[in-house]
Design a protein around this motif. Structure first.
Motif, PDB file in Angstrom:
ATOM      1  N   GLU A 298     -13.460   4.011  30.908  1.00 21.66           N
ATOM      2  CA  GLU A 298     -13.755   2.705  30.311  1.00 21.66           C
ATOM      3  C   GLU A 298     -14.431   1.797  31.334  1.00 21.66           C
ATOM      4  O   GLU A 298     -13.883   1.529  32.403  1.00 21.66           O
ATOM      5  N   SER A 299     -15.631   1.327  31.006  1.00 18.73           N
ATOM      6  CA  SER A 299     -16.308   0.352  31.857  1.00 18.73           C
ATOM      7  C   SER A 299     -15.566  -0.971  31.792  1.00 18.73           C
ATOM      8  O   SER A 299     -15.113  -1.393  30.717  1.00 18.73           O
ATOM      9  N   ASP A 300     -15.431  -1.635  32.942  1.00 10.63           N
ATOM     10  CA  ASP A 300     -14.651  -2.872  33.067  1.00 10.63           C
ATOM     11  C   ASP A 300     -13.197  -2.667  32.674  1.00 10.63           C
ATOM     12  O   ASP A 300     -12.503  -3.618  32.308  1.00 10.63           O
ATOM     13  N   GLY A 301     -12.723  -1.431  32.770  1.00 10.34           N
ATOM     14  CA  GLY A 301     -11.357  -1.124  32.345  1.00 10.34           C
ATOM     15  C   GLY A 301     -10.286  -1.568  33.317  1.00 10.34           C
ATOM     16  O   GLY A 301      -9.094  -1.480  33.017  1.00 10.34           O
ATOM     17  N   PHE A 302     -10.692  -2.054  34.500  1.00  7.64           N
ATOM     18  CA  PHE A 302      -9.721  -2.561  35.479  1.00  7.64           C
ATOM     19  C   PHE A 302     -10.169  -3.934  35.959  1.00  7.64           C
ATOM     20  O   PHE A 302      -9.849  -4.373  37.050  1.00  7.64           O
ATOM     21  N   GLY A 303     -10.935  -4.617  35.099  1.00 12.82           N
ATOM     22  CA  GLY A 303     -11.490  -5.912  35.439  1.00 12.82           C
ATOM     23  C   GLY A 303     -13.005  -5.842  35.470  1.00 12.82           C
ATOM     24  O   GLY A 303     -13.600  -4.760  35.452  1.00 12.82           O
ATOM     25  N   ALA A 304     -13.637  -6.996  35.489  1.00 11.90           N
ATOM     26  CA  ALA A 304     -15.090  -7.059  35.501  1.00 11.90           C
ATOM     27  C   ALA A 304     -15.655  -6.353  36.731  1.00 11.90           C
ATOM     28  O   ALA A 304     -15.110  -6.456  37.826  1.00 11.90           O
ATOM     29  N   GLY A 305     -16.739  -5.607  36.532  1.00 11.63           N
ATOM     30  CA  GLY A 305     -17.373  -4.924  37.649  1.00 11.63           C
ATOM     31  C   GLY A 305     -16.663  -3.665  38.084  1.00 11.63           C
ATOM     32  O   GLY A 305     -16.855  -3.211  39.212  1.00 11.63           O
ATOM     33  N   THR A 306     -15.839  -3.083  37.218  1.00  9.93           N
ATOM     34  CA  THR A 306     -15.109  -1.863  37.557  1.00  9.93           C
ATOM     35  C   THR A 306     -15.388  -0.786  36.518  1.00  9.93           C
ATOM     36  O   THR A 306     -15.957  -1.048  35.459  1.00  9.93           O
ATOM     37  N   CYS A 307     -14.977   0.418  36.833  1.00 10.98           N
ATOM     38  CA  CYS A 307     -14.863   1.478  35.830  1.00 10.98           C
ATOM     39  C   CYS A 307     -13.572   2.225  36.103  1.00 10.98           C
ATOM     40  O   CYS A 307     -13.268   2.561  37.263  1.00 10.98           O
TER      41      CYS A 307
ATOM     42  N   LEU B 188     -13.811 -18.838  54.527  1.00 12.36           N
ATOM     43  CA  LEU B 188     -12.431 -18.501  54.227  1.00 12.36           C
ATOM     44  C   LEU B 188     -12.296 -17.004  53.964  1.00 12.36           C
ATOM     45  O   LEU B 188     -13.278 -16.305  53.712  1.00 12.36           O
ATOM     46  N   SER B 189     -11.060 -16.508  53.993  1.00 10.01           N
ATOM     47  CA  SER B 189     -10.805 -15.102  53.685  1.00 10.01           C
ATOM     48  C   SER B 189     -10.980 -14.858  52.194  1.00 10.01           C
ATOM     49  O   SER B 189     -10.986 -15.792  51.384  1.00 10.01           O
ATOM     50  N   GLU B 190     -11.120 -13.603  51.827  1.00 17.13           N
ATOM     51  CA  GLU B 190     -11.331 -13.273  50.411  1.00 17.13           C
ATOM     52  C   GLU B 190     -10.141 -13.716  49.561  1.00 17.13           C
ATOM     53  O   GLU B 190     -10.327 -14.234  48.454  1.00 17.13           O
ATOM     54  N   GLU B 191      -8.921 -13.557  50.078  1.00 19.40           N
ATOM     55  CA  GLU B 191      -7.766 -13.984  49.289  1.00 19.40           C
ATOM     56  C   GLU B 191      -7.726 -15.501  49.161  1.00 19.40           C
ATOM     57  O   GLU B 191      -7.423 -16.036  48.086  1.00 19.40           O
ATOM     58  N   GLN B 192      -8.043 -16.221  50.246  1.00 15.11           N
ATOM     59  CA  GLN B 192      -8.071 -17.680  50.175  1.00 15.11           C
ATOM     60  C   GLN B 192      -9.106 -18.154  49.165  1.00 15.11           C
ATOM     61  O   GLN B 192      -8.840 -19.053  48.368  1.00 15.11           O
ATOM     62  N   VAL B 193     -10.282 -17.547  49.178  1.00 14.11           N
ATOM     63  CA  VAL B 193     -11.339 -17.944  48.247  1.00 14.11           C
ATOM     64  C   VAL B 193     -10.909 -17.666  46.804  1.00 14.11           C
ATOM     65  O   VAL B 193     -11.108 -18.499  45.912  1.00 14.11           O
ATOM     66  N   ALA B 194     -10.297 -16.507  46.568  1.00 15.18           N
ATOM     67  CA  ALA B 194      -9.883 -16.165  45.207  1.00 15.18           C
ATOM     68  C   ALA B 194      -8.777 -17.095  44.713  1.00 15.18           C
ATOM     69  O   ALA B 194      -8.815 -17.556  43.567  1.00 15.18           O
ATOM     70  N   ARG B 195      -7.783 -17.392  45.557  1.00 16.72           N
ATOM     71  CA  ARG B 195      -6.695 -18.293  45.152  1.00 16.72           C
ATOM     72  C   ARG B 195      -7.231 -19.701  44.885  1.00 16.72           C
ATOM     73  O   ARG B 195      -6.903 -20.326  43.875  1.00 16.72           O
TER      74      ARG B 195
ATOM     75  N   THR C 229      -7.950 -11.050  41.115  1.00 19.76           N
ATOM     76  CA  THR C 229      -8.637 -10.654  42.342  1.00 19.76           C
ATOM     77  C   THR C 229      -7.827 -11.045  43.568  1.00 19.76           C
ATOM     78  O   THR C 229      -7.720 -10.276  44.533  1.00 19.76           O
ATOM     79  N   ALA C 230      -7.241 -12.239  43.543  1.00 16.60           N
ATOM     80  CA  ALA C 230      -6.417 -12.683  44.669  1.00 16.60           C
ATOM     81  C   ALA C 230      -5.227 -11.760  44.869  1.00 16.60           C
ATOM     82  O   ALA C 230      -4.860 -11.429  46.003  1.00 16.60           O
ATOM     83  N   ASP C 231      -4.620 -11.329  43.764  1.00 17.09           N
ATOM     84  CA  ASP C 231      -3.474 -10.423  43.870  1.00 17.09           C
ATOM     85  C   ASP C 231      -3.902  -9.087  44.489  1.00 17.09           C
ATOM     86  O   ASP C 231      -3.179  -8.518  45.315  1.00 17.09           O
TER      87      ASP C 231
ATOM     88  N   ARG D 279     -19.357  -9.820  51.975  1.00 15.23           N
ATOM     89  CA  ARG D 279     -18.198  -9.827  52.869  1.00 15.23           C
ATOM     90  C   ARG D 279     -16.929  -9.292  52.202  1.00 15.23           C
ATOM     91  O   ARG D 279     -15.968  -8.959  52.884  1.00 15.23           O
ATOM     92  N   SER D 280     -16.916  -9.204  50.885  1.00 17.36           N
ATOM     93  CA  SER D 280     -15.686  -8.815  50.189  1.00 17.36           C
ATOM     94  C   SER D 280     -15.985  -7.938  48.979  1.00 17.36           C
ATOM     95  O   SER D 280     -16.436  -8.436  47.953  1.00 17.36           O
ATOM     96  N   PRO D 281     -15.742  -6.625  49.075  1.00 15.12           N
ATOM     97  CA  PRO D 281     -15.918  -5.772  47.895  1.00 15.12           C
ATOM     98  C   PRO D 281     -14.926  -6.100  46.787  1.00 15.12           C
ATOM     99  O   PRO D 281     -15.219  -5.870  45.615  1.00 15.12           O
ATOM    100  N   ILE D 282     -13.773  -6.657  47.153  1.00 15.16           N
ATOM    101  CA  ILE D 282     -12.780  -6.993  46.141  1.00 15.16           C
ATOM    102  C   ILE D 282     -13.223  -8.214  45.329  1.00 15.16           C
ATOM    103  O   ILE D 282     -13.083  -8.257  44.103  1.00 15.16           O
ATOM    104  N   LEU D 283     -13.784  -9.207  46.006  1.00 12.80           N
ATOM    105  CA  LEU D 283     -14.166 -10.448  45.341  1.00 12.80           C
ATOM    106  C   LEU D 283     -15.537 -10.361  44.676  1.00 12.80           C
ATOM    107  O   LEU D 283     -15.868 -11.171  43.812  1.00 12.80           O
ATOM    108  N   ARG D 284     -16.306  -9.372  45.046  1.00 18.64           N
ATOM    109  CA  ARG D 284     -17.677  -9.285  44.551  1.00 18.64           C
ATOM    110  C   ARG D 284     -17.773  -9.235  43.022  1.00 18.64           C
ATOM    111  O   ARG D 284     -18.592  -9.954  42.434  1.00 18.64           O
ATOM    112  N   PRO D 285     -16.975  -8.414  42.315  1.00 17.42           N
ATOM    113  CA  PRO D 285     -17.111  -8.393  40.853  1.00 17.42           C
ATOM    114  C   PRO D 285     -16.851  -9.749  40.211  1.00 17.42           C
ATOM    115  O   PRO D 285     -17.559 -10.142  39.275  1.00 17.42           O
ATOM    116  N   ALA D 286     -15.838 -10.471  40.693  1.00 19.03           N
ATOM    117  CA  ALA D 286     -15.514 -11.767  40.098  1.00 19.03           C
ATOM    118  C   ALA D 286     -16.640 -12.771  40.332  1.00 19.03           C
ATOM    119  O   ALA D 286     -17.083 -13.460  39.403  1.00 19.03           O
TER     120      ALA D 286
END
Length: 600
Positions: A527-536, A96-103, A257-259, A225-232
């Protein structure tokens, strides 16, 4: 057991269906209610479900959990009676696509949270145990080895390791007891398989002993396959169970992540449309009138509709579109005292706060880029405008208004404690916005805009080439802009990483919002994780200003890095790039409106 057999004087077996290692499911007919049901009983050698466990499963009522309807004992056998669904599973759906998997993951996490709240553990979440309805709703099923968290016995007392290799948490593969955390890991592994086509420990058809060996060795692959979904997914698949999110936290993480994934797909589509238009123009020049006619026939929906749209309903200049003019707060006063707050988030957003100031319900109105996707879910048509609700039986209260030129307005109503009125408020706001647009068109900003405001800036032009080169493999020549160019993304071509620059407005930041430093004359809070897990997130303070409520707010430029870098390196690079962004921000005037001094 045989087709036609009557169970407990009520349930007529029709056909044997799915058969797993722990039980057999039959398609049956409830002859009292004259409806299809599914009946399941334990295989020989597996412990039968207890009435206590069945009762708890029945209480876990949730649209993303297969509903338990009855529990019967007859002829020395116990049967679980459940809602009947066609036998299509997530394992049958392919990648599935990254958005489908996240939703889908957010929905399943919500269902899993309800199961955990009922003091039940699933213990065997896999793609084969996620059923998909015709409407696309995902449901957790096959609680064949589920256990009551307060009991030692499980529904399967036979195997040394409970669950399916490839989806087991490392602590389970090592012989540990199931926990809510191990369920969350299995959910992460299931979503990993839906995205990547394999388990985190190897191919689905790999030798189970190899999968178990990789599991105990904690050789957990990262999704690529998905840098957006990877942190989650990486958060759900943490080897240490104490560091995994709860099911409820996973739901929020996956929804966000889906958004973000949807936002990226929209901006990519916008870039594709621009390319197609440029290509057709070139063909027309080279090929003359015939080619021009062919190109016109291939013109995208956005261009076709834009030509026919009444001028008042065209977005036009995104910088002049006023989200705070979309709705009159007084129209929502029946839900409580309502007031507009124009100083939340980015410049494409306006909020209406309803209720007490210390605990308001927040109605967010946000402009969005054009979409080429066909609407899904329920649709209300109001002339040239459409209101779209969430698909299926989702409990999501978001509404989206689709404009004739394919631009969008999203309406999201939130409250920290939830509430039964959230969907009613969203629908009322959507109806009011449509009525207002139909009568007056797209509202335009009337108040003068400060020359030094970030609203006048293009995020894609703020980091220079040297700064972009600090991010490994970043594609500096392919920025992905958002609405108004008030946010911009760059994707890595060599790894699963993303750089985001986005504007924000907030109350004045403090050390609680990150480690403060000085970069190019601006204060930056990193801030580490300041925009969600796996972000800075490196938050650059641009300027202070006085709001309509005589309070102080700040315009911010955020530099966010998402990806597999170690947290310290991720934040170091975010701060370095923030220095370049700060250097290119406009100079701030000596005194802002209302006498507020410039930034520190």
């Amino acid at each position: 057991m045989y087709a036609g057999q009557l169970i407990a004087g009520r349930y007529r077996l029709v056909a044997e269906g799915r058969s797993g290692g722990h039980g057999v499911v039959w398609h049956a007919t409830d002859e009292v209610l004259d409806c299809a049901v599914a009946l399941k009983h334990a295989r020989a050698g597996s412990a039968p479900i207890s009435e206590r466990e069945a009762r708890k499963l029945a209480k876990a009522r949730h649209p993303n959990v297969v509903q338990v309807l009855d529990f019967v004992r007859t002829d020395g056998q116990t049967w679980l009676v459940m809602e009947y669904l066609p036998e299509r599973t997530l394992a049958d759906a392919g990648r599935l696509s990254e958005e489908q998997v996240a939703r889908l993951g957010a929905a399943l996490a919500d269902g899993l949270a309800a199961v955990h709240d009922a003091d039940i553990l699933h213990c065997d979440i896999t793609p084969a145990n996620v059923l998909l309805t015709k409407a696309g709703t995902a449901k957790l099923s096959d609680f064949g080895i589920a256990r009551d968290v307060h009991l030692d016995a499980t529904l399967d007392s036979g195997p040394l390791v409970q669950g399916t290799p490839g989806y087991l948490a490392p602590e389970i593969a090592e012989g540990g007891a199931p926990t809510p955390e191990s369920d969350v890991f299995a959910l992460g592994a299931t979503l990993f398989a839906a995205l990547e086509g394999s388990t985190p420990f190897g191919p689905r058809d790999e030798n189970p002993l190899v999968l178990l060996r990789n599991t105990t060795a904690k050789n957990i692959a990262a999704p690529h396959r998905s840098p957006i979904l990877r942190p989650a997914l990486s958060a759900l698949l943490r080897a240490d169970p104490a560091r995994r999110p709860t099911a409820a936290q996973a739901r929020t993480l996956l929804r966000d992540t889906a958004d973000r994934a949807q936002e990226i797909s929209r901006t990519l589509e916008r870039r594709t449309q621009r390319y197609r238009i440029a290509r057709r123009t070139a063909l027309a020049v080279l090929g003359g009138a015939v080619v021009a006619m062919l190109a016109a026939a291939d013109r995208p929906t956005t261009a076709q509709t834009a030509a026919a749209v009444a001028p008042g309903l065209r977005i036009g200049d995104t910088h002049t579109a006023d989200p705070c003019g979309l709705e009159d707060a007084a129209n929502l006063s029946r839900f409580g005292s309502a007031r507009i707050d124009p100083d939340q988030g980015n410049f494409d957003r306006c909020d209406i706060m309803i209720g007490p100031e210390d605990d308001p319900t927040d109605v967010k109105l946000v402009f969005g880029d054009p979409t080429a996707d066909d609407p899904t879910g329920p649709i209300e048509r109001h002339g040239e405008l459409r209101i779209m609700g969430p698909p299926g039986n989702s409990d999501d209260c978001d509404r989206t208004i689709l404009l004739p030129d394919r631009y969008q307005i999203s309406i999201d109503t939130v409250h920290t404690g939830g509430g039964a009125q959230l969907c009613e408020i969203s629908q009322a706001a959507a109806t009011d916005v449509v009525n207002r647009l139909s009568h007056s068109g797209i509202p335009r900003r009337k108040a003068p805009i400060a020359e030094d405001s970030l609203i006048n800036q293009d995020t894609c032009g703020l980091p220079d080439a040297e700064a972009l080169a600090r991010f490994p493999g970043i594609d500096a020549n392919r920025p992905i802009p958002g609405f108004g160019n008030w946010q911009c993304r760059w994707l890595s071509t060599t790894g699963s990483g993303t750089l985001l620059v986005i504007f924000d407005r907030n109350t004045p930041l403090t050390a609680a919002d990150g480690t403060p430093t000085r970069e190019s004359g601006h204060t930056v809070y990193t801030e580490s994780d300041g925009f969600g897990a796996g972000t800075c997130a490196a938050k650059i303070v641009h300027r202070d200003y006085t709001t309509q409520f005589s309070t102080t707010a700040e315009e911010l430029a955020l530099v966010v890095i998402l990806g597999p870098l170690p947290p310290d390196l991720r934040c170091r690079k975010a701060t370095e790039i923030a220095g370049s962004v700060a250097q290119h921000l406009p100079a701030v005037s000596g005194t802002e409106a209302g006498g507020v001094p410039p930034p520190r």
